[in-house]
Design a protein around this motif. Structure first.
Motif, short mmCIF file in Angstrom:
data_model
loop_
_atom_site.label_atom_id
_atom_site.label_comp_id
_atom_site.label_asym_id
_atom_site.label_seq_id
_atom_site.Cartn_x
_atom_site.Cartn_y
_atom_site.Cartn_z
N TRP A 14 -38.70 -33.97 17.86
CA TRP A 14 -37.84 -33.10 18.65
C TRP A 14 -36.97 -33.93 19.57
N ILE A 15 -36.07 -33.27 20.21
CA ILE A 15 -35.18 -33.93 21.14
C ILE A 15 -35.67 -33.66 22.55
N GLY A 155 -45.28 -31.43 29.90
CA GLY A 155 -45.43 -32.58 30.79
C GLY A 155 -44.81 -33.84 30.21
N ASN A 177 -47.45 -29.56 24.69
CA ASN A 177 -46.11 -30.09 24.95
C ASN A 177 -46.15 -31.20 26.02
N LEU A 178 -46.84 -32.23 25.71
CA LEU A 178 -46.98 -33.35 26.65
C LEU A 178 -46.54 -34.63 25.95
N GLU A 179 -45.66 -35.36 26.60
CA GLU A 179 -45.13 -36.59 25.99
C GLU A 179 -45.42 -37.81 26.85
N ASN A 204 -48.99 -30.39 20.21
CA ASN A 204 -47.68 -30.98 20.47
C ASN A 204 -47.75 -32.09 21.52
C1 LIG Z 1 -43.07 -30.19 22.06
O1 LIG Z 1 -43.12 -30.79 23.34
C2 LIG Z 1 -41.87 -31.27 23.83
C3 LIG Z 1 -42.12 -31.90 25.18
O2 LIG Z 1 -43.00 -32.99 25.04
C4 LIG Z 1 -40.87 -30.13 23.91
O3 LIG Z 1 -39.62 -30.64 24.31
C5 LIG Z 1 -40.76 -29.44 22.57
O4 LIG Z 1 -39.93 -28.33 22.67
C6 LIG Z 1 -42.13 -29.02 22.06
N1 LIG Z 1 -42.02 -28.51 20.70
C7 LIG Z 1 -42.45 -27.30 20.38
C8 LIG Z 1 -42.27 -26.93 18.96
O5 LIG Z 1 -42.96 -26.55 21.18
#
Ligand SMILES: *[C@@H]1O[C@H](CO)[C@@H](O)[C@H](O)[C@H]1NC(C)=O
Ligand SMILES: *[C@@H]1O[C@H](CO)[C@@H](O)[C@H](O)[C@H]1NC(C)=O
Length: 367
Positions: A14-15, A155, A177-179, A204
């Motif tokens: 993803w971006i 995060g 959603n943690l990078e 994610n």
């Molecule tokens: C996955 O996590 C990133 C942040 O680390 C977020 O930008 C992205 O939208 C997320 N992807 C999904 C499919 O939720």
């Protein structure tokens, strides 16, 4: 021991949005009593600064400036009213004696926060050397891990170093959603049980452009994890094994699926490519009973470099549930040992699809 350059283990991409609106309100720990004399304990100051930041209705930042600070033990807990960033520019140092710490298993934890960022180029130094080996060679549950992330959503952890943790460096649990980017983990090869990043029940999670050298496991993915992407990560020095899926015999039912290991360089790694479904160290289990974990749709592609063991590819699947949909393509691994037999593969209960060019015979299909 060896180096493993995990150029890309890719499940999704993803971006990253870097857009920032209004500037954050800054809560500097110096305003809460932290001194920059190199000896100051910032436990209370950081806790107070964080509480105010967390209560702020607009985006806020907690600042730990350049310098060296002591931090006894702290859990920074949300939910917070708006996005919070903790910018660590300096070095934060743990106590040497873990007996003085509460046995909740972590030194610094971040919990229940949405839109949380940890950044700043700073270091968390766990003061591990005196603690290593205090439980013999065994895994030492009571020792604190450096950084724990629990229930963090959306995060970002960037430009942070975790050094000499007493136990695992990072544990991620129940997060989404943690990078992690430009994350550094360092501990000497002789440190014990200082795994790099372990995660479970998370979705994610991305780890990229990072350097993990701990003398132990690099990144481990436990139960309930989905959509994990690891790319451009250098692992090593570390434990034996390169890319590995392991399950215990006589295990609970479960599955591992849709895993892609791709574009990885091995540098003198013992067991560079492994599926091990009879993982039973020190005979702690009944190795005669098959694993009940189903492994499917796993590919190993473009993995090259050197193997420190003659067996470079080992696919040892469950006799009860053979692996399905395993694909092996373009493996170029050479054995570095003195007697130098050619690198080998060992395969059981698996019929992989083999394609591309190989430097060794794979499961009986010659190179
Ligand atoms: C996955 O996590 C990133 C942040 O680390 C977020 O930008 C992205 O939208 C997320 N992807 C999904 C499919 O939720
Ligand atoms: C195998 O994994 C890939 C990538 O994760 C996925 O696109 C594909 O649908 C999977 N195939 C099967 C048969 O599950």
């Amino acid at each position: 021991m060896g180096n493993l350059n995990m150029a890309a283990l890719m499940l999704i991409m993803w971006i990253v949005s870097t857009a920032k609106a209004t500037p954050a309100v800054v809560f500097d720990v110096r305003k809460y009593g932290a001194k920059t004399d190199g000896k100051s304990d910032i436990t209370e100051a950081l806790s107070s600064a964080f509480k105010e930041a967390c209560a702020s209705a607009t985006t806020s930042k907690v600042l730990i400036p350049k310098g060296t600070f002591q931090l006894r033990q702290l859990c920074l807990k949300g939910p917070c009213k708006a996005a919070v960033e903790i910018e660590v520019q300096g070095t934060v140092i743990a106590q040497t004696d873990s007996n003085k710490m509460k046995t909740d298993g972590s030194w610094v934890s971040f919990k229940y926060m949405d839109r949380f960022t940890l950044s700043g180029g700073g270091t968390f130094d766990g003061q591990g050397p005196k603690a290593w080996g205090t439980c013999g060679k065994k895994y030492c549950k009571q020792l604190p891990i450096n950084l724990r992330f629990k229930s963090i959503t959306n995060g970002l952890v960037k430009d942070i170093t975790s050094k000499d943790s007493k136990q695992f460096h990072v544990n991620i649990m129940s997060s989404k959603n943690l990078e992690f980017q430009r994350f550094t983990i360092s501990a000497p090869p002789e440190s014990l049980n200082t795994d790099g990043i372990h995660m479970s029940r998370s979705q994610n999670i991305t780890i990229k452009n990072s350097n993990i050298g701990t003398g132990d496991d690099c990144i481990s993915i436990g139960q309930g994890s989905q959509h994990i992407t690891i790319s451009n990560v250098k692992c090593g020095p570390g434990h034996d094994n390169g890319v590995r899926i392991k399950t215990w015999p006589a295990s609970f039912e479960g599955s591992v699926k849709d895993v892609i290991y791709e574009d990885i360089v091995m540098n003198n790694v013992a067991n560079p490519v492994v599926i091990d479904q009879v993982y039973c160290p020190a005979n702690e289990c009944n190795a005669k009973l098959p694993s009940k974990v189903k492994i499917s749709n796993v590919s190993f592609k473009n993995i090259r470099g050197t193997s420190a063991t003659p067996v470079a590819v080992k696919l040892d699947c469950s006799s009860g549930i053979p692996c399905q949909g395993v694909e092996v393509a373009d493996i170029d691994l050479t054995y570095t040992g003195k007697e130098a037999p050619a690198a080998l593969s060992e395969c059981s209960h698996v019929m992989p699809k083999i394609s591309g060019k190989h430097s060794l015979s794979i499961c009986g299909v010659s190179a």
